[in-house]
Design a protein around this motif. Structure first.
Motif, PDB file in Angstrom:
ATOM      1  N   ASP A   1       0.836  -1.208   0.000  1.00  0.00           N
ATOM      2  CA  ASP A   1       0.000   0.000   0.000  1.00  0.00           C
ATOM      3  C   ASP A   1       0.869   1.255   0.000  1.00  0.00           C
ATOM      4  O   ASP A   1       0.584   2.218  -0.729  1.00  0.00           O
ATOM      5  CB  ASP A   1      -0.905  -0.008   1.226  1.00  0.00           C
ATOM      6  N   PHE A   2       1.951   1.246   0.774  1.00  0.00           N
ATOM      7  CA  PHE A   2       2.822   2.416   0.839  1.00  0.00           C
ATOM      8  C   PHE A   2       3.529   2.659  -0.491  1.00  0.00           C
ATOM      9  O   PHE A   2       3.660   3.796  -0.950  1.00  0.00           O
ATOM     10  CB  PHE A   2       3.844   2.240   1.962  1.00  0.00           C
ATOM     11  N   LEU A   3       3.983   1.596  -1.135  1.00  0.00           N
ATOM     12  CA  LEU A   3       4.625   1.738  -2.440  1.00  0.00           C
ATOM     13  C   LEU A   3       3.662   2.310  -3.470  1.00  0.00           C
ATOM     14  O   LEU A   3       4.006   3.213  -4.243  1.00  0.00           O
ATOM     15  CB  LEU A   3       5.149   0.380  -2.917  1.00  0.00           C
ATOM     16  N   ARG A   4       2.454   1.782  -3.489  1.00  0.00           N
ATOM     17  CA  ARG A   4       1.469   2.241  -4.479  1.00  0.00           C
ATOM     18  C   ARG A   4       1.149   3.719  -4.267  1.00  0.00           C
ATOM     19  O   ARG A   4       1.130   4.506  -5.236  1.00  0.00           O
ATOM     20  CB  ARG A   4       0.200   1.398  -4.389  1.00  0.00           C
ATOM     21  N   ARG A   5       0.889   4.101  -3.016  1.00  0.00           N
ATOM     22  CA  ARG A   5       0.510   5.495  -2.756  1.00  0.00           C
ATOM     23  C   ARG A   5       1.683   6.444  -2.969  1.00  0.00           C
ATOM     24  O   ARG A   5       1.504   7.574  -3.436  1.00  0.00           O
ATOM     25  CB  ARG A   5      -0.046   5.624  -1.339  1.00  0.00           C
ATOM     26  N   SER A   6       2.882   5.987  -2.665  1.00  0.00           N
ATOM     27  CA  SER A   6       4.061   6.820  -2.913  1.00  0.00           C
ATOM     28  C   SER A   6       4.280   6.992  -4.404  1.00  0.00           C
ATOM     29  O   SER A   6       4.625   8.089  -4.877  1.00  0.00           O
ATOM     30  CB  SER A   6       5.295   6.182  -2.265  1.00  0.00           C
ATOM     31  N   ARG A   7       4.089   5.934  -5.148  1.00  0.00           N
ATOM     32  CA  ARG A   7       4.234   5.995  -6.607  1.00  0.00           C
ATOM     33  C   ARG A   7       3.236   6.974  -7.207  1.00  0.00           C
ATOM     34  O   ARG A   7       3.573   7.754  -8.123  1.00  0.00           O
ATOM     35  CB  ARG A   7       4.023   4.596  -7.200  1.00  0.00           C
ATOM     36  N   GLU A   8       2.023   6.979  -6.715  1.00  0.00           N
ATOM     37  CA  GLU A   8       0.982   7.851  -7.267  1.00  0.00           C
ATOM     38  C   GLU A   8       1.237   9.325  -6.961  1.00  0.00           C
ATOM     39  O   GLU A   8       0.693  10.200  -7.643  1.00  0.00           O
ATOM     40  CB  GLU A   8      -0.378   7.435  -6.715  1.00  0.00           C
ATOM     41  N   ARG A   9       2.085   9.607  -5.954  1.00  0.00           N
ATOM     42  CA  ARG A   9       2.340  11.001  -5.589  1.00  0.00           C
ATOM     43  C   ARG A   9       3.479  11.628  -6.393  1.00  0.00           C
ATOM     44  O   ARG A   9       3.674  12.839  -6.349  1.00  0.00           O
ATOM     45  CB  ARG A   9       2.657  11.092  -4.085  1.00  0.00           C
ATOM     46  N   VAL A  10       4.235  10.829  -7.105  1.00  0.00           N
ATOM     47  CA  VAL A  10       5.386  11.348  -7.852  1.00  0.00           C
ATOM     48  C   VAL A  10       4.954  11.716  -9.264  1.00  0.00           C
ATOM     49  O   VAL A  10       4.440  10.883 -10.019  1.00  0.00           O
ATOM     50  CB  VAL A  10       6.521  10.305  -7.920  1.00  0.00           C
ATOM     51  N   ARG A  11       5.172  12.962  -9.649  1.00  0.00           N
ATOM     52  CA  ARG A  11       4.856  13.388 -11.008  1.00  0.00           C
ATOM     53  C   ARG A  11       5.961  12.935 -11.963  1.00  0.00           C
ATOM     54  O   ARG A  11       7.146  12.977 -11.594  1.00  0.00           O
ATOM     55  CB  ARG A  11       4.706  14.902 -11.075  1.00  0.00           C
ATOM     56  N   PRO A  12       5.614  12.474 -13.139  1.00  0.00           N
ATOM     57  CA  PRO A  12       6.634  11.996 -14.095  1.00  0.00           C
ATOM     58  C   PRO A  12       7.714  13.020 -14.364  1.00  0.00           C
ATOM     59  O   PRO A  12       8.901  12.675 -14.426  1.00  0.00           O
ATOM     60  CB  PRO A  12       5.817  11.682 -15.349  1.00  0.00           C
ATOM     61  N   GLN A  13       7.339  14.287 -14.526  1.00  0.00           N
ATOM     62  CA  GLN A  13       8.322  15.313 -14.824  1.00  0.00           C
ATOM     63  C   GLN A  13       9.326  15.503 -13.684  1.00  0.00           C
ATOM     64  O   GLN A  13      10.476  15.877 -13.905  1.00  0.00           O
ATOM     65  CB  GLN A  13       7.652  16.654 -15.163  1.00  0.00           C
TER      66      GLN A  13
ATOM     67  N   GLY B   1       0.558   9.825 -11.166  1.00  0.00           N
ATOM     68  CA  GLY B   1       1.934   9.601 -10.775  1.00  0.00           C
ATOM     69  C   GLY B   1       2.674   8.732 -11.765  1.00  0.00           C
ATOM     70  O   GLY B   1       2.476   8.825 -12.984  1.00  0.00           O
ATOM     71  N   LEU B   2       3.533   7.859 -11.241  1.00  0.00           N
ATOM     72  CA  LEU B   2       4.357   6.986 -12.083  1.00  0.00           C
ATOM     73  C   LEU B   2       3.672   5.649 -12.333  1.00  0.00           C
ATOM     74  O   LEU B   2       2.866   5.184 -11.526  1.00  0.00           O
ATOM     75  CB  LEU B   2       5.707   6.722 -11.403  1.00  0.00           C
ATOM     76  N   ARG B   3       4.014   5.034 -13.460  1.00  0.00           N
ATOM     77  CA  ARG B   3       3.590   3.661 -13.707  1.00  0.00           C
ATOM     78  C   ARG B   3       4.518   2.712 -12.957  1.00  0.00           C
ATOM     79  O   ARG B   3       5.651   3.056 -12.612  1.00  0.00           O
ATOM     80  CB  ARG B   3       3.631   3.360 -15.208  1.00  0.00           C
ATOM     81  N   ARG B   4       4.048   1.496 -12.722  1.00  0.00           N
ATOM     82  CA  ARG B   4       4.872   0.506 -12.030  1.00  0.00           C
ATOM     83  C   ARG B   4       6.170   0.237 -12.789  1.00  0.00           C
ATOM     84  O   ARG B   4       7.245   0.129 -12.202  1.00  0.00           O
ATOM     85  CB  ARG B   4       4.089  -0.794 -11.865  1.00  0.00           C
ATOM     86  N   GLU B   5       6.048   0.124 -14.108  1.00  0.00           N
ATOM     87  CA  GLU B   5       7.222  -0.154 -14.921  1.00  0.00           C
ATOM     88  C   GLU B   5       8.239   0.986 -14.832  1.00  0.00           C
ATOM     89  O   GLU B   5       9.450   0.750 -14.902  1.00  0.00           O
ATOM     90  CB  GLU B   5       6.818  -0.385 -16.377  1.00  0.00           C
TER      91      GLU B   5
ATOM     92  N   ALA C   1      13.957   6.301  -6.204  1.00  0.00           N
ATOM     93  CA  ALA C   1      13.042   6.352  -7.344  1.00  0.00           C
ATOM     94  C   ALA C   1      11.730   7.031  -6.984  1.00  0.00           C
ATOM     95  O   ALA C   1      11.156   7.770  -7.788  1.00  0.00           O
ATOM     96  CB  ALA C   1      12.770   4.928  -7.850  1.00  0.00           C
ATOM     97  N   LEU C   2      11.261   6.809  -5.767  1.00  0.00           N
ATOM     98  CA  LEU C   2       9.988   7.381  -5.328  1.00  0.00           C
ATOM     99  C   LEU C   2      10.163   8.727  -4.650  1.00  0.00           C
ATOM    100  O   LEU C   2       9.190   9.288  -4.149  1.00  0.00           O
ATOM    101  CB  LEU C   2       9.288   6.405  -4.378  1.00  0.00           C
ATOM    102  N   ARG C   3      11.410   9.209  -4.598  1.00  0.00           N
ATOM    103  CA  ARG C   3      11.702  10.540  -4.050  1.00  0.00           C
ATOM    104  C   ARG C   3      11.184  10.677  -2.616  1.00  0.00           C
ATOM    105  O   ARG C   3      10.530  11.672  -2.264  1.00  0.00           O
ATOM    106  CB  ARG C   3      11.125  11.625  -4.959  1.00  0.00           C
ATOM    107  N   LEU C   4      11.479   9.691  -1.809  1.00  0.00           N
ATOM    108  CA  LEU C   4      10.995   9.671  -0.434  1.00  0.00           C
ATOM    109  C   LEU C   4      11.840  10.581   0.459  1.00  0.00           C
ATOM    110  O   LEU C   4      13.047  10.736   0.256  1.00  0.00           O
ATOM    111  CB  LEU C   4      11.037   8.246   0.130  1.00  0.00           C
ATOM    112  N   SER C   5      11.190  11.155   1.453  1.00  0.00           N
ATOM    113  CA  SER C   5      11.907  11.914   2.472  1.00  0.00           C
ATOM    114  C   SER C   5      12.618  10.927   3.408  1.00  0.00           C
ATOM    115  O   SER C   5      12.419   9.709   3.321  1.00  0.00           O
ATOM    116  CB  SER C   5      10.938  12.775   3.279  1.00  0.00           C
TER     117      SER C   5
END
Length: 283
Positions: A10-22, A36-40, A75-79
């Motif tokens: 769940d944390f990976l999915r939600r973190s991925r959705e918060r990152v803008r591709p640019q 956000g980002l695709r899984r691939e 990759a997910l730009r985590l703090s």
């Protein structure tokens, strides 16, 4: 530590959705439907196979290695807080956090200024006295900052016999164990830190007492405790030691307060009146 696969997914999915591709250096594209980002894309940025990452998000993957978790955090730009949370969900110990070092922040210095009648010290996790107010100096003495470990309370306890003269002899054994157990915890958190290793080696050279206690491998972070000081001006004084940890974890604020029902408050008030000169241990 056990991996919590459902929470990790769940944390990976939600973190991925918060990152803008640019923000990740990827083109937005006209047909992007996924927030956000695709899984691939996460897999590509982290240098892993898409299948491996997809299985993590489906809560059926293997336990990621610390190196894999570090790549995902980038990759997910985590703090830093999010990175540590990721490691804990994966059943791994978080990497060593950034420390404050010897720098005492203005907030802690301001706190000491607001407590002129209460002895207050700021200590590093290895036992270095980083700052103290005049009441703490009057009660516990100044510290030498010339030698590398001159301001370290553990070093002074084992290397300077005069330091122990300020505390009841019947409590010396307990105090020694407390110092060493707290130092053990700090050295374990620092994992290979050269300053910690130097301090331990120098302490081993002070005699058999420290070495024997060190080999017992007792671990106990110092928090609240009670202590007695044999002061040459105001006599024996009992104190409660309240320990507040700074967010980074490598600094602590120690407040020495009067126990309920004791005469410590009156004695501290007397100490404030008679002055804050250099503490001299009784002979």
């Amino acid at each position: 530590m056990k991996i919590d696969r459902a929470a990790l997914a769940d944390f990976l999915r939600r973190s991925r959705e918060r990152v803008r591709p640019q923000d990740a250096g990827l083109p937005v594209g006209p047909r992007r439907r996924t927030p956000g980002l695709r899984r691939e894309e996460v897999a590509q940025l982290a240098g892993m196979s898409a299948d491996y990452y997809i299985r993590l998000e489906q809560a059926r993957g293997p336990q990621p290695s610390p190196e894999m978790l570090a790549a995902l955090a980038r990759a997910l730009r985590l703090s830093e807080d999010e990175r540590d949370h990721l490691h804990l969900l994966a059943g791994r110990r978080p990497p060593a956090a950034r420390t404050s070092g010897d720098h005492v922040g203005p907030g802690l210095l301001h706190l000491m200024e607001q407590l002129p009648g209460t002895p207050v010290q700021v200590l590093g996790d290895l036992g270095d006295v980083l700052a103290q107010n005049p009441m703490a100096e009057a009660l516990l003495g100044g510290v030498c900052t010339v030698s590398e470990h001159g301001r370290n309370v553990v070093w002074r306890w084992f290397a300077d016999p005069a330091q122990r003269a300020a505390y009841p002899p019947e409590e010396h054994e307990y105090d020694s164990r407390l110092h060493v157990a707290d130092l053990r915890a700090a050295v374990g958190r620092r994992a290979g830190d050269p300053a910690a290793a130097r301090l331990v080696e120098r302490l081993k050279g002070t005699g058999e007492e420290f070495t024997a206690l060190w080999e017992r491998h007792e671990v106990s972070v110092r928090r609240a405790s009670r202590m007695r000081v044999l002061h040459p001006l105001i006599g024996p004084v009992e104190l409660d030691c309240q320990v507040l940890l700074a967010p980074e974890g490598d600094q602590r604020v120690v407040l020495y307060t009067p126990p309920v029902g004791s005469d410590t408050a009156e004695r501290l008030a007397l100490l404030k009146v008679v002055g804050t000169g250099q503490f001299t241990a009784p002979g």
